[in-house]
Design an enzyme around this catalytic site. Structure first.
Site, short mmCIF file in Angstrom:
data_model
loop_
_atom_site.label_atom_id
_atom_site.label_comp_id
_atom_site.label_asym_id
_atom_site.label_seq_id
_atom_site.Cartn_x
_atom_site.Cartn_y
_atom_site.Cartn_z
N CYS A 176 13.43 34.08 -23.88
CA CYS A 176 14.26 34.94 -24.72
C CYS A 176 15.37 35.67 -23.99
O CYS A 176 16.54 35.46 -24.28
CB CYS A 176 13.36 35.91 -25.47
SG CYS A 176 12.37 35.04 -26.68
N ALA A 205 11.15 47.39 -11.34
CA ALA A 205 12.06 46.53 -10.56
C ALA A 205 11.28 45.32 -10.03
O ALA A 205 10.05 45.39 -9.86
CB ALA A 205 12.64 47.32 -9.41
N GLY A 206 11.99 44.23 -9.81
CA GLY A 206 11.31 43.05 -9.27
C GLY A 206 12.30 41.93 -9.05
O GLY A 206 13.50 42.16 -8.86
N THR A 228 15.55 33.24 -33.05
CA THR A 228 16.65 34.11 -32.62
C THR A 228 17.95 33.32 -32.74
O THR A 228 18.10 32.29 -32.09
CB THR A 228 16.44 34.55 -31.17
OG1 THR A 228 15.17 35.20 -31.11
CG2 THR A 228 17.51 35.49 -30.72
C1 UDX Z 1 11.74 29.77 -30.83
C2 UDX Z 1 13.15 30.03 -30.40
O1 UDX Z 1 13.36 29.31 -29.19
C3 UDX Z 1 13.37 31.49 -30.13
O2 UDX Z 1 14.73 31.73 -29.86
C4 UDX Z 1 13.03 32.25 -31.36
O3 UDX Z 1 13.04 33.63 -31.05
C5 UDX Z 1 11.67 31.85 -31.92
O4 UDX Z 1 11.48 30.44 -32.01
P1 UDX Z 1 9.64 29.44 -29.41
O5 UDX Z 1 8.63 29.48 -30.48
O6 UDX Z 1 9.27 29.92 -28.04
O7 UDX Z 1 10.91 30.27 -29.79
O8 UDX Z 1 10.23 27.97 -29.34
P2 UDX Z 1 9.38 26.67 -28.95
O9 UDX Z 1 8.12 27.08 -28.30
O10 UDX Z 1 10.36 25.80 -28.30
O11 UDX Z 1 8.98 26.10 -30.39
C6 UDX Z 1 9.92 25.53 -31.22
C7 UDX Z 1 9.15 24.43 -31.99
O12 UDX Z 1 9.97 23.89 -33.02
C8 UDX Z 1 8.74 23.26 -31.09
O13 UDX Z 1 7.36 23.08 -31.21
C9 UDX Z 1 9.50 22.06 -31.68
O14 UDX Z 1 8.75 20.87 -31.63
C10 UDX Z 1 9.71 22.50 -33.11
N1 UDX Z 1 10.86 21.88 -33.77
C11 UDX Z 1 12.10 21.95 -33.19
C12 UDX Z 1 10.66 21.25 -35.01
O15 UDX Z 1 9.55 21.20 -35.51
N2 UDX Z 1 11.74 20.69 -35.64
C13 UDX Z 1 12.99 20.71 -35.09
O16 UDX Z 1 13.92 20.18 -35.70
C14 UDX Z 1 13.18 21.36 -33.83
C1 UDX Z 2 10.82 39.67 -24.92
C2 UDX Z 2 10.91 40.93 -25.76
O1 UDX Z 2 10.11 41.96 -25.16
C3 UDX Z 2 10.39 40.66 -27.17
O2 UDX Z 2 10.54 41.81 -27.97
C4 UDX Z 2 11.20 39.51 -27.76
O3 UDX Z 2 10.75 39.20 -29.06
C5 UDX Z 2 11.09 38.27 -26.89
O4 UDX Z 2 11.52 38.58 -25.57
P1 UDX Z 2 9.04 38.32 -23.58
O5 UDX Z 2 10.25 37.55 -23.15
O6 UDX Z 2 7.85 37.60 -24.07
O7 UDX Z 2 9.48 39.34 -24.78
O8 UDX Z 2 8.55 39.19 -22.34
P2 UDX Z 2 8.79 40.67 -21.81
O9 UDX Z 2 7.48 41.30 -21.69
O10 UDX Z 2 9.83 41.35 -22.62
O11 UDX Z 2 9.37 40.40 -20.34
C6 UDX Z 2 10.58 39.69 -20.22
C7 UDX Z 2 10.92 39.57 -18.74
O12 UDX Z 2 11.28 40.85 -18.21
C8 UDX Z 2 9.77 39.06 -17.87
O13 UDX Z 2 10.28 38.12 -16.94
C9 UDX Z 2 9.29 40.31 -17.14
O14 UDX Z 2 8.78 39.98 -15.85
C10 UDX Z 2 10.58 41.10 -17.01
N1 UDX Z 2 10.36 42.54 -16.90
C11 UDX Z 2 9.82 43.22 -17.94
C12 UDX Z 2 10.75 43.19 -15.73
O15 UDX Z 2 11.24 42.56 -14.79
N2 UDX Z 2 10.58 44.54 -15.64
C13 UDX Z 2 10.03 45.27 -16.66
O16 UDX Z 2 9.87 46.47 -16.51
C14 UDX Z 2 9.63 44.58 -17.84
#
Ligand code: UDX
Ligand code: UDX
Length: 431
Positions: free
Chosen positions: A260, A252-253, A121
Site C-alpha cells: 500500500c 525509525a527503521g 485503493t
Molecule cells: C488490493 C489492491 O492491490 C489494493 O490497492 C487495495 O487497497 C485492496 O485490494 P490486495 O488485496 O492486497 O489489495 O491485492 P491482491 O492480494 O493482489 O488481491 C487482488 C486479487 O484480485 C488477486 O487475488 C487477483 O487474482 C484478483 N483479481 C485481479 C481478479 O479476481 N480479477 C481481476 O481482474 C484482477
Molecule cells: C497500511 C495502512 O496502515 C492501512 O491503514 C492501509 O489500509 C494499508 O496500508 P500496512 O501496509 O498493512 O497498512 O502496514 P503498516 O502497519 O501501516 O506498515 C506499513 C509500513 O510502514 C511497514 O513497512 C512498516 O514496517 C512501516 N512502519 C510502520 C515504520 O517503518 N514505522 C512505523 O512506525 C510504522
C-alpha cells in the site's frame, strides 16, 4: 444482505469473511483458479492471523463461498465489492485495467439493481470511470449505483481493523447507496463518514500518504540524530507524547514497504501531477524512504570493510511482522543490493519464506531458525521486528558467528547491552 467480493486477495478475503461473520451471505470471486481451489478445500492462501478460523466458521455456516465465475458473483449479490489489485505501473500511476475489466463484466451480467462498491485503493475520479463504463455496456435498464468504501486494514491486524475501525468512510452519490451501506455496517456501530466518491478516494490516498510522511519524517530525524549523538527512540518519545503528534508511526527503521504505502504514495503523486498540483512533499517522502535502504547498505559496508564474500544473516523478509507479504519489502531490496555486491546471504523469516522463494529463488540460503542463519555470519541484519527476533541468546550468538556485528534495522535491541557483550552494533539513528 447478499454480497459479492470480486478479488479474493488480502483485502477481499478479510472483507468477505468479516461481512459473513456479521450475518451477510457472501460470495468471493477470484480469477485465480488455484486460489479458489485452496479456499474451497478449507485452507487459506495468505497468512493473516485469525482469517483461517473465520473463513472455516462462516463457510461451515454456508454464509461464505468461493467461485471463479464473476458472472455468478454479479447475479448473486445486491452489493458488489471490487477488491482487485491496483498495482503500480512503471510511471507510478495505478494500473486500473483490472477495475475496468470487472466493470465491463458487471455491466454485461447485471440483471437487477446493484450497488457497485470500489474498495480497492484507486485514484480519485475512478468511481466516475466505473459509472461511465457500466452505463455504456449494461445490457438492460437495470438500475445501479456506484460507491467508494476504502479499506484501512493493516496486514497482520486486518480482522481487528475491520471489526473495530476508527471510522468507516463511504463515498456515495445517492441516498439509496448511503442507506444500503449504513445498513451493511450497522452491526459495527462505528463512526461513519459520508462523502462523495471523490472525497472517499482522496481520503484513502491521503491517509496512507500522511502515514508514510510521518514515517519518513522520523526516518529523516534518525539521520540527524546519528550525526549529533542523539538517540532517535528518545526523540520519538519526546515528540510523540504531544497528543497532536501521538506516538504511532514514529518508529525509525529501514523504511516502509508493503502493498500500500509505496504504491499509494506513488499513485497520489501521479494523480496530483495530472491535476496540475504537484505534491512535491510526497516526492521527498519517497526519496527519504529510498535513502533509508541505501543508508543501511552504507552502514554494512562501513562495518564489514568489503562486502564481497562476506556471509550476512538476514532476520526478517516480510515488510513488517505478522504477515507473509514481501511486496516492496525493504529487506528484499537490501538483499538484492547485497547479492549484487557479492555477499552470501542466509535468511530466516517465521512466515514469509515461501513467498520470498518466489522472489529470490536459490540466490540465498534459507534457514529454519534464527541461530542457524547466524552461524558463521560476518554480520547479522535485523530487518523485520518479529517477536521471534526480540528475545535472543546473545551469548550463544557470540559463539556461533564469525564476527560479532549487528545492524539493527528496526531499532529493537539495546545498544549498550550488545556493546558490553563485545558486539559491534549499529542501529538507524541510535546513540
Ligand atoms: C488490493 C489492491 O492491490 C489494493 O490497492 C487495495 O487497497 C485492496 O485490494 P490486495 O488485496 O492486497 O489489495 O491485492 P491482491 O492480494 O493482489 O488481491 C487482488 C486479487 O484480485 C488477486 O487475488 C487477483 O487474482 C484478483 N483479481 C485481479 C481478479 O479476481 N480479477 C481481476 O481482474 C484482477
Ligand atoms: C497500511 C495502512 O496502515 C492501512 O491503514 C492501509 O489500509 C494499508 O496500508 P500496512 O501496509 O498493512 O497498512 O502496514 P503498516 O502497519 O501501516 O506498515 C506499513 C509500513 O510502514 C511497514 O513497512 C512498516 O514496517 C512501516 N512502519 C510502520 C515504520 O517503518 N514505522 C512505523 O512506525 C510504522
Amino acid at each position: 444482505m447478499k454480497v459479492s467480493i470480486i478479488g479474493a486477495g488480502y483485502v477481499g478475503l478479510v472483507t468477505g469473511a468479516c461481512l459473513a461473520e456479521l450475518g451477510n451471505e457472501v460470495l468471493c470471486v477470484d480469477r485465480n483458479v488455484s486460489k479458489i481451489e485452496i479456499l474451497n478445500s478449507g485452507s487459506v492462501p495468505i497468512y493473516e492471523p485469525g482469517l483461517e478460523e473465520l473463513i472455516q466458521k462462516n463457510s461451515g455456516k454456508k454464509r461464505l463461498s468461493f467461485t471463479v465465475s464473476i458472472e455468478e458473483g454479479v447475479r448473486f449479490a445486491d452489493v458488489i465489492f471490487i477488491c482487485v489489485g491496483t498495482p503500480p505501473r512503471d510511471d507510478g500511476s495505478a494500473d486500473l485495467t483490472a477495475i475496468e475489466e470487472v466493470s465491463d463484466i458487471i455491466a454485461e451480467c447485471m440483471d437487477s439493481y446493484k450497488l457497485v462498491v470500489e474498495k480497492s485503493t484507486v485514484p480519485v475520479e475512478t468511481g466516475e470511470w466505473v459509472k461511465k463504463t457500466i452505463e455504456k455496456f449494461k445490457r438492460n435498464s437495470a438500475e445501479f449505483d456506484i460507491a467508494s468504501n476504502p479499506e484501512f486494514l493493516r496486514e497482520g491486524s486486518a480482522i481487528e481493523d475491520f471489526m473495530n475501525p476508527d471510522r468507516i468512510v463511504i463515498g456515495v452519490e445517492s441516498l439509496k447507496a448511503e442507506t444500503i451501506l449504513r445498513e451493511l455496517y450497522r452491526p459495527l456501530d462505528a463512526k461513519i463518514v459520508v462523502t462523495n466518491t471523490k472525497g472517499a478516494e482522496i481520503i484513502k490516498h491521503s491517509a496512507n500518504s500522511f502515514l508514510a510522511m510521518k514515517i519518513s519524517f522520523i526516518n529523516a530525524l534518525s539521520n540527524i540524530c546519528e550525526k549529533t549523538g542523539a538517540d532517535i527512540n528518545e526523540v520519538a518519545e519526546g515528540i510523540g507524547l504531544d497528543k497532536r503528534i501521538n506516538p504511532y508511526f514514529l518508529k525509525a527503521g529501514i523504511g516502509f514497504g508493503g502493498s500500500c504505502f509505496p504504491k499509494d504514495v506513488k499513485a497520489f503523486i501521479h494523480i496530483c501531477e495530472k491535476l496540475g498540483y504537484p505534491f512535491n512533499l510526497l516526492k521527498e517522502v519517497e526519496k527519504i524512504n529510498e535513502y533509508q535502504k541505501e543508508n543501511a547498505f552504507i552502514k554494512l559496508r562501513e562495518m564489514l570493510w568489503n562486502i564481497p564474500g562476506k556471509i550476512i544473516a538476514v532476520w526478517g523478509l516480510a515488510f513488517k511482522p505478522n504477515t507473509d507479504d514481501i511486496r516492496s519489502s525493504p529487506s528484499i531490496d537490501i538483499i538484492k543490493k547485497l547479492l549484487k555486491e557479492g555477499a552470501k546471504i542466509k535468511v530466516f523469516d517465521p512466515a514469509a519464506m515461501e513467498k520470498a522463494k518466489e522472489e529470490l529463488g536459490d540466490s540465498v540460503i534459507y534457514c529454519n531458525d534464527t541461530y542457524t542463519s547466524a552461524t558463521g555470519s560476518d554480520c547479522i541484519v535485523l530487518m523485520t521486528e518479529w517477536n521471534e527476533f526480540k528475545e535472543i541468546d546473545w551469548n550463544r550468538i557470540k559463539k556461533i558467528v564469525r564476527q560479532p556485528v549487528v545492524l539493527d534495522g528496526r531499532n529493537i535491541y539495546d545498544p549498550v547491552k550488545l556493546k558490553n557483550m563485545g558486539f559491534e552494533y549499529r542501529g538507524m539513528g541510535r546513540r
